[in-house]
Scaffold this motif. Structure first.
Motif, PDB file in Angstrom:
ATOM      1  N   ILE A  30      15.026   5.048   3.632  1.00  0.00           N
ATOM      2  CA  ILE A  30      15.311   6.079   4.634  1.00  0.00           C
ATOM      3  C   ILE A  30      15.266   5.445   6.018  1.00  0.00           C
ATOM      4  N   ASP A  31      16.374   5.549   6.752  1.00  0.00           N
ATOM      5  CA  ASP A  31      16.465   5.059   8.140  1.00  0.00           C
ATOM      6  C   ASP A  31      15.972   3.616   8.267  1.00  0.00           C
ATOM      7  N   LYS A  32      16.355   2.797   7.296  1.00  0.00           N
ATOM      8  CA  LYS A  32      15.939   1.396   7.331  1.00  0.00           C
ATOM      9  C   LYS A  32      16.530   0.702   8.559  1.00  0.00           C
ATOM     10  N   GLY A  33      15.669   0.044   9.339  1.00  0.00           N
ATOM     11  CA  GLY A  33      16.112  -0.707  10.505  1.00  0.00           C
ATOM     12  C   GLY A  33      16.407   0.127  11.728  1.00  0.00           C
ATOM     13  N   VAL A  34      16.237   1.460  11.658  1.00  0.00           N
ATOM     14  CA  VAL A  34      16.496   2.341  12.797  1.00  0.00           C
ATOM     15  C   VAL A  34      15.203   2.472  13.598  1.00  0.00           C
ATOM     16  N   GLY A  35      15.220   2.033  14.848  1.00  0.00           N
ATOM     17  CA  GLY A  35      14.021   2.060  15.663  1.00  0.00           C
ATOM     18  C   GLY A  35      13.951   3.201  16.647  1.00  0.00           C
ATOM     19  N   LYS A  36      15.060   3.850  16.904  1.00  0.00           N
ATOM     20  CA  LYS A  36      15.112   4.927  17.883  1.00  0.00           C
ATOM     21  C   LYS A  36      15.040   6.273  17.180  1.00  0.00           C
ATOM     22  N   ALA A  37      14.089   7.099  17.598  1.00  0.00           N
ATOM     23  CA  ALA A  37      13.860   8.379  16.927  1.00  0.00           C
ATOM     24  C   ALA A  37      15.100   9.261  16.926  1.00  0.00           C
ATOM     25  N   SER A  38      15.849   9.239  18.018  1.00  0.00           N
ATOM     26  CA  SER A  38      17.030  10.107  18.128  1.00  0.00           C
ATOM     27  C   SER A  38      18.132   9.722  17.142  1.00  0.00           C
ATOM     28  N   LEU A  39      18.062   8.502  16.605  1.00  0.00           N
ATOM     29  CA  LEU A  39      19.090   8.046  15.668  1.00  0.00           C
ATOM     30  C   LEU A  39      18.681   8.217  14.211  1.00  0.00           C
ATOM     31  N   MET A  40      17.451   8.636  13.977  1.00  0.00           N
ATOM     32  CA  MET A  40      16.971   8.788  12.610  1.00  0.00           C
ATOM     33  C   MET A  40      17.510  10.076  11.980  1.00  0.00           C
ATOM     34  N   THR A  41      18.057   9.942  10.794  1.00  0.00           N
ATOM     35  CA  THR A  41      18.658  11.084  10.100  1.00  0.00           C
ATOM     36  C   THR A  41      17.765  11.628   8.992  1.00  0.00           C
ATOM     37  N   GLY A  42      16.843  10.805   8.497  1.00  0.00           N
ATOM     38  CA  GLY A  42      16.006  11.228   7.380  1.00  0.00           C
ATOM     39  C   GLY A  42      16.696  11.106   6.039  1.00  0.00           C
ATOM     40  N   LYS A  43      17.939  10.625   6.024  1.00  0.00           N
ATOM     41  CA  LYS A  43      18.708  10.531   4.788  1.00  0.00           C
ATOM     42  C   LYS A  43      18.447   9.210   4.065  1.00  0.00           C
ATOM     43  N   ILE A  44      18.623   9.251   2.741  1.00  0.00           N
ATOM     44  CA  ILE A  44      18.462   8.070   1.899  1.00  0.00           C
ATOM     45  C   ILE A  44      19.767   7.288   1.871  1.00  0.00           C
ATOM     46  N   THR A  45      19.681   5.976   2.004  1.00  0.00           N
ATOM     47  CA  THR A  45      20.821   5.101   1.727  1.00  0.00           C
ATOM     48  C   THR A  45      20.558   4.431   0.380  1.00  0.00           C
ATOM     49  N   PHE A  46      21.611   4.306  -0.421  1.00  0.00           N
ATOM     50  CA  PHE A  46      21.484   3.820  -1.797  1.00  0.00           C
ATOM     51  C   PHE A  46      22.281   2.538  -1.969  1.00  0.00           C
ATOM     52  N   ASP A  47      21.575   1.422  -2.160  1.00  0.00           N
ATOM     53  CA  ASP A  47      22.206   0.127  -2.434  1.00  0.00           C
ATOM     54  C   ASP A  47      22.320   0.002  -3.951  1.00  0.00           C
ATOM     55  N   GLU A  48      23.493   0.341  -4.468  1.00  0.00           N
ATOM     56  CA  GLU A  48      23.691   0.404  -5.913  1.00  0.00           C
ATOM     57  C   GLU A  48      23.490  -0.956  -6.575  1.00  0.00           C
ATOM     58  N   ALA A  49      23.986  -2.020  -5.941  1.00  0.00           N
ATOM     59  CA  ALA A  49      23.862  -3.363  -6.523  1.00  0.00           C
ATOM     60  C   ALA A  49      22.393  -3.773  -6.624  1.00  0.00           C
ATOM     61  N   ALA A  50      21.629  -3.507  -5.559  1.00  0.00           N
ATOM     62  CA  ALA A  50      20.203  -3.854  -5.575  1.00  0.00           C
ATOM     63  C   ALA A  50      19.467  -3.046  -6.633  1.00  0.00           C
ATOM     64  N   PHE A  51      19.853  -1.796  -6.788  1.00  0.00           N
ATOM     65  CA  PHE A  51      19.220  -0.951  -7.796  1.00  0.00           C
ATOM     66  C   PHE A  51      19.493  -1.491  -9.198  1.00  0.00           C
ATOM     67  N   LYS A  52      20.741  -1.856  -9.483  1.00  0.00           N
ATOM     68  CA  LYS A  52      21.087  -2.381 -10.812  1.00  0.00           C
ATOM     69  C   LYS A  52      20.335  -3.673 -11.093  1.00  0.00           C
TER      70      LYS A  52
END
Length: 482
Positions: free
Chosen positions: A343-365
């Motif tokens: 969630i918001d990996k690498g985002v340092g500014k509060a106003s830019l944080m969405t709270g959403k999950i990003t899914f790296d399918e290759a890393a998961f597999k």
């Protein structure tokens, strides 16, 4: 309805009443606006409740270890295709297809074939029979009455094909082939089934005579063949190209061409990835609704009515906290970011944080292949109650288990926080409706009273004007008499 007399006084009393009533209606309109705003806020919580329901469905597909252990059979080449049921076990099969199963194919020249038809017509005692089907007198006459080899053979083929799949039918399918431009034709028969055995071959007789005779110059009889395939070094034969009894029950192999293939029965990674994507999408939809209604509008002059709502803050905080939980798994401590979800990996500014999950399918597999049990535990490990007497600490379980455990506290129709919130709005809106009804009756009475007052005023002014006119006329008469 009150009487209204307008214009006698020179004033627009109807407009004056309307203006006064507009002032009287301000509290009413303010209450209507409040009701509209409450409806809007209530709809927000209804939408969030629906999003929770979708999220709950996505959790169900990842909640149990069995959901992660579904197996799928795959083939490394087109030489073999494979299908499996849910009950197969992990295995690997090396196949080398050496020969496909084929059908018995018979080619009969038109003249020879039609001679058999005519012989059967001439001697009814000699039955013309293909497989289990005996040509009737009507069949034979329908063939004979047509002109030309092509028409007669096509009629014969039509009768054979109409009986292929009947219980007492033929054991072949038929077609007509034109073999030269001079008009030579052949009847082509394909056995119903593949394989070498006589039970799979075309049977065609006239009385006791076998029409399909390899020694007859007008007949070409190509025998059917069994499929031959080496499976893990062992040669296997079947009359069909579809093997559903080769290995365990629930695994079906289909031979498509000569060649080699490796069939692997293993974890259905694609199905798992699909379920994880559904989980991510449902989470992101839910958190987006929450964040949107908690966030401050871009326009500083405006305010989001739910900007400080305590329930929305609770949902936001709890979802984030559970997602970022560290779980004790069979492979050690694990968390979502290790397997490609963040969630918001690498985002340092509060106003830019969405709270959403990003899914790296290759890393998961990669993580799933490297240590499947660790990933399963991270998602679906069971909750464990504390047992102080035996030194066992409480364990909230995997991420999906934790999400599932809080679900009813929000969505329960009996005492769920969202249900209570929505019901609370219903109660407040009903109170406003009652107040609006009361105010509407009072406004009607006020308007009637104002109309009556202005009507009375108009009447009085009219009387005074008449008196003024009479006095004026009297004075004028006196002045004239002097």
């Amino acid at each position: 309805m009150g009487i209204s007399i307008t214009g006698l006084s020179g004033f627009d009393t109807a407009q004056m009443v309307n203006d006064l009533m507009a002032l009287e209606r301000i509290p009413y309109k303010n209450l209507e606006s409040k009701k509209t705003n409450l409806r809007s806020e209530q709809n927000v919580f209804r939408n969030i409740n629906t999003a929770f329901s979708t999220f709950s469905t996505a959790l169900t597909n990842l909640r149990y270890a069995a959901d992660w252990n579904k197996l799928k059979a795959t083939s490394s080449s087109n030489a073999v295709s494979v299908s499996s049921s849910l009950n197969v076990t992990p295995a690997t099969y090396d196949l080398n297809v050496k020969q496909l199963a084929t059908k018995n194919v018979v080619e009969i020249d038109a003249s020879h074939m039609l001679d058999q038809v005519n012989a059967a017509i001439a001697d009814p005692a000699k039955e013309l029979k293909i497989g289990n089907y005996t040509f009737t007198e009507d069949d034979l006459n329908a063939i004979a009455e047509l002109d030309g080899d092509e028409a007669q053979l096509k009629k014969l083929a039509q009768i054979i094909n109409s009986k292929t799949n009947t219980e007492d039918g033929s054991n072949a399918t038929a077609s007509v082939l034109k073999t030269s431009s001079d008009g030579n034709f052949k009847l082509i028969l394909n056995s119903k089934n593949t394989g070498e055995g006589p039970e799979n071959a075309v049977s065609f007789t006239l009385g006791t005579t076998n029409i399909i005779d390899d020694s007859h110059a007008s007949v070409i009889n190509k025998a059917g063949k069994d499929a031959i395939v080496d499976v893990n070094g062992v040669t296997v034969t079947r009359s069909s190209n579809t093997f559903n009894d080769l290995a365990e029950e629930g695994l079906t192999f289909t031979l498509n061409s000569v060649g080699e293939s490796k069939v692997t029965v293993g974890q259905d990674v694609d199905a798992i990835v699909k379920n994880v994507k559904s989980f991510v999408d449902a989470y992101n939809n839910l958190i987006s609704l929450v964040k949107t209604n908690l966030s401050k509008p871009a326009d500083d002059s405006k305010m989001n009515p739910l900007q400080g709502d305590s329930l929305l803050k609770r949902i936001d905080s709890q979802l984030y906290s559970i997602f970022n939980s560290i779980v004790d798994t069979s492979g050690g401590k694990a968390w979502m970011e290790q397997i490609g979800l963040s969630i918001d990996k690498g985002v340092g500014k509060a106003s830019l944080m969405t709270g959403k999950i990003t899914f790296d399918e290759a890393a998961f597999k990669d993580a799933l292949v490297a240590n499947p049990q660790k990933v399963i535990d991270l998602f679906a490990k069971n909750e464990r109650a504390a047992d102080p007497d035996n030194g066992i600490k409480a364990d909230p379980g995997g991420i999906i288990t934790q999400f599932t455990s809080i679900m009813s506290s929000y969505t329960s129709t009996v005492n769920g926080m969202l249900s209570n919130k929505i019901t609370g709005y219903d109660s407040e809106i009903k109170m406003i409706d009652d107040r609006l009804d009361h105010m509407d009756r009072r406004l009607q009475m006020t308007e009637a009273r104002l109309k009556l007052q202005f009507s009375t005023m108009e009447t009085m002014l009219s009387t005074l004007n008449n008196q003024k006119d009479w006095l004026t006329s009297q004075l004028e008469s006196l002045n004239k008499s002097k």
